[in-house]
Design a protein around this motif. Sequence first.
Motif, mmCIF file in Angstrom:
data_model
loop_
_atom_site.group_PDB
_atom_site.id
_atom_site.type_symbol
_atom_site.label_atom_id
_atom_site.label_comp_id
_atom_site.label_asym_id
_atom_site.label_seq_id
_atom_site.Cartn_x
_atom_site.Cartn_y
_atom_site.Cartn_z
ATOM 1 N N SER A 367 -15.750 16.960 -7.604
ATOM 2 C CA SER A 367 -16.870 17.293 -8.645
ATOM 3 C C SER A 367 -18.002 16.540 -8.636
ATOM 4 O O SER A 367 -18.170 15.310 -8.320
ATOM 5 N N TYR A 387 -15.210 24.767 -6.837
ATOM 6 C CA TYR A 387 -13.834 24.076 -6.775
ATOM 7 C C TYR A 387 -13.056 24.905 -5.572
ATOM 8 O O TYR A 387 -12.962 26.166 -5.798
ATOM 9 N N THR A 408 -19.339 21.516 -15.259
ATOM 10 C CA THR A 408 -17.847 22.362 -14.751
ATOM 11 C C THR A 408 -18.014 22.785 -13.427
ATOM 12 O O THR A 408 -19.068 22.554 -12.830
ATOM 13 N N ASP A 457 -4.452 19.181 -8.568
ATOM 14 C CA ASP A 457 -5.438 18.782 -9.481
ATOM 15 C C ASP A 457 -5.001 19.049 -10.686
ATOM 16 O O ASP A 457 -4.598 19.778 -11.246
ATOM 17 N N GLY A 459 -7.176 19.463 -14.653
ATOM 18 C CA GLY A 459 -8.314 19.958 -15.408
ATOM 19 C C GLY A 459 -7.888 20.683 -16.719
ATOM 20 O O GLY A 459 -6.912 20.667 -17.314
ATOM 21 N N THR A 468 -13.064 22.700 -15.828
ATOM 22 C CA THR A 468 -13.602 21.160 -15.577
ATOM 23 C C THR A 468 -12.373 20.292 -14.970
ATOM 24 O O THR A 468 -11.514 20.484 -15.336
ATOM 25 N N ILE A 469 -12.849 19.893 -13.862
ATOM 26 C CA ILE A 469 -11.768 18.825 -12.958
ATOM 27 C C ILE A 469 -11.578 17.403 -13.611
ATOM 28 O O ILE A 469 -12.944 17.005 -13.875
ATOM 29 N N THR A 470 -10.626 17.027 -13.900
ATOM 30 C CA THR A 470 -10.471 15.711 -14.444
ATOM 31 C C THR A 470 -9.796 14.672 -13.604
ATOM 32 O O THR A 470 -9.991 13.494 -13.768
#
Length: 635
Positions: A367, A387, A408, A457, A459, A468-470
């Motif tokens: 990200s 992504y 995002t 992953d 998100g 949204t990648i966390t």
Amino acid sequence: MRDLGLAPRTVTPLSGGLADSVFETAALHPTLPMLARRPDPSAGTWEEVTAVELRDEVTDLAKGLIASGISPGRRVAIMARTRYEWTVLSYALWAVGAEVVPIYPTASRDQVEWILRDAECVAVVVEDEQAVMTVGSVCGSLPQLRHVWQLDAGGLGQLVERGEFVPLTTVESLRRIVLPDSTAAVMYTSGTTGRPLGCALSHRNLASPCDTLLAGWGHLVIPPGRQQGSLLAFLPFSHVYGLLVQTLCVRGGILMGHEPDLSETALSSALRTFRPTYICAVPSIFEKIYKNFLRTAQQAGRGALFQRAADTARDFAAALERQRQGGGAGPGFDLRLQHALYERTVYRKLRAALGGRVMYATSGGSSLNRELCLFYEGIGIYVNDGYGLTETCGAVTAQPVGRELSGTVGRALPGVDIRVADDGEILVRGPSVFQGYVNDEAATRAALRGGWLATGDLGRLDSDGYLTITGRKKDVIITSSGKSVSPALLEQRLRMHPLVHQAVVVGDNRPCVGALITLDPDFLAYWREGLAVRSNARVREAREENALREEIARAVAAANSAVSRSESIRVFRVLPEPFDMARGLLTPSMKLRRDAIVRHYAPQIDAMYQARSRASREHVSEESALWDDADNVFG
């Protein structure tokens, strides 16, 4: 709302293999420039290769492969940097139905041996003498390996000569029997833990995201008043993102140049001379470009001007974003006036450093920081943060045109379904999902669950479908108090400070979160010059070290402002050297090998927490416990 601003949900399905696009374009648009190469890189001049010229080169090389016994289903490894020959060779292999196995040119002897054996490669194409020696050292354990061709020693020319007497009809016959679901490439994962796994990707897998992106976003590559867009390929084709870029360009008729050298000087020169209309890069490249802008401005005595211009750019882009999302009227009069002023004095000069024609870009691999996204949009280059992963051929989401949302990674591509499991893991389903792992059915079953790919992953999806990648599931840190912390956001924000090069957040089974930090050597040298400490060497070093401690502490404080107190970094240490591949601390795609870093720096991590514990027992203030007095950041 998923269809808003996205491409058509369906595109024309692939009917053959990837090589067909080379032959079809040559038949329809024979004079269309397809590739650009530099006979002399130091001269900065580019020579265009037309569609019909590319087809003929691919055909001649394909005949040489046939003469060498390369048949459908055989696997051939390519161990080279991003260069012109890589593209011609891969399409020649696909034309005869062979499978490409990319290997990073910097891969270790053990990695090369593992991939060549696991994939059962019958041939390997290497770049230079060093790579020949690496492959030669493992040949004894690879009885299936029959050929080693070296690019810098005229290996492809030798192949062409060998195939002179192979009929053209033989190539055509082999090309026409390649099916969309035939395997096109076996891409080995970076291997952040354990042995890398070979992801089998079909021709359909690779073509599907490219055709979808071209249908919905292809017009962004072509600037106003031009008939064709151009893209400089510098990401490694050994990584799925680089291979996606190559496939996208060839299928879309986008002029592609190659830059194998990722050094700042070489890349900057290539951008200025090739003048691409679109850029595909990873976040670290965009971060480095921003820091170079800042350092150049400060060296010219215009640091304050740059900071004001950067703040205005972000404010302007944020106002535009609110307007796109239906939450505002856009930039006000004063902001538009300030932006127009900086456009004339700052922004166009920044764009000129990238060739002057770029209006859009894509970031992938991880990200991109929201503030950095806004900065680039504000100076006139919108960065589409998307992504994907190796198992999905690199493309799962993209920003919908006209509804982009920084921070995002956009929304699912048409034809792709995304959902988030109860534990936060992102699951993906669609035509780009890979066929499975080579020689590892257990790993394939673990990754593919009822038609859904478990990405690993973490998100979250909002109500409009923006993802949204966390972080990574396996990277989550659990402190001794049971607090779960995802390190991605903290590391991302730390890297935004000009002095910070790399950052690894640690804290598993520790009382609090900590961080290992490395410094950007270029910015550090400039920063030292700016201190202008005049005294003897010992006093100067002490003052520099104190000033640097304060500066890094401010970077940590800025990163902590994005998280709760229990998730914040309470201890950290600056290391004297960067994480690198030579010590096994980075993957070839420059991702952190967290487990290896924690093992390698275990003594430093222990000392970091022990220093905090001593300070706590002695009732020293929390701030002073951030640093161990013995820490020498200049070591």
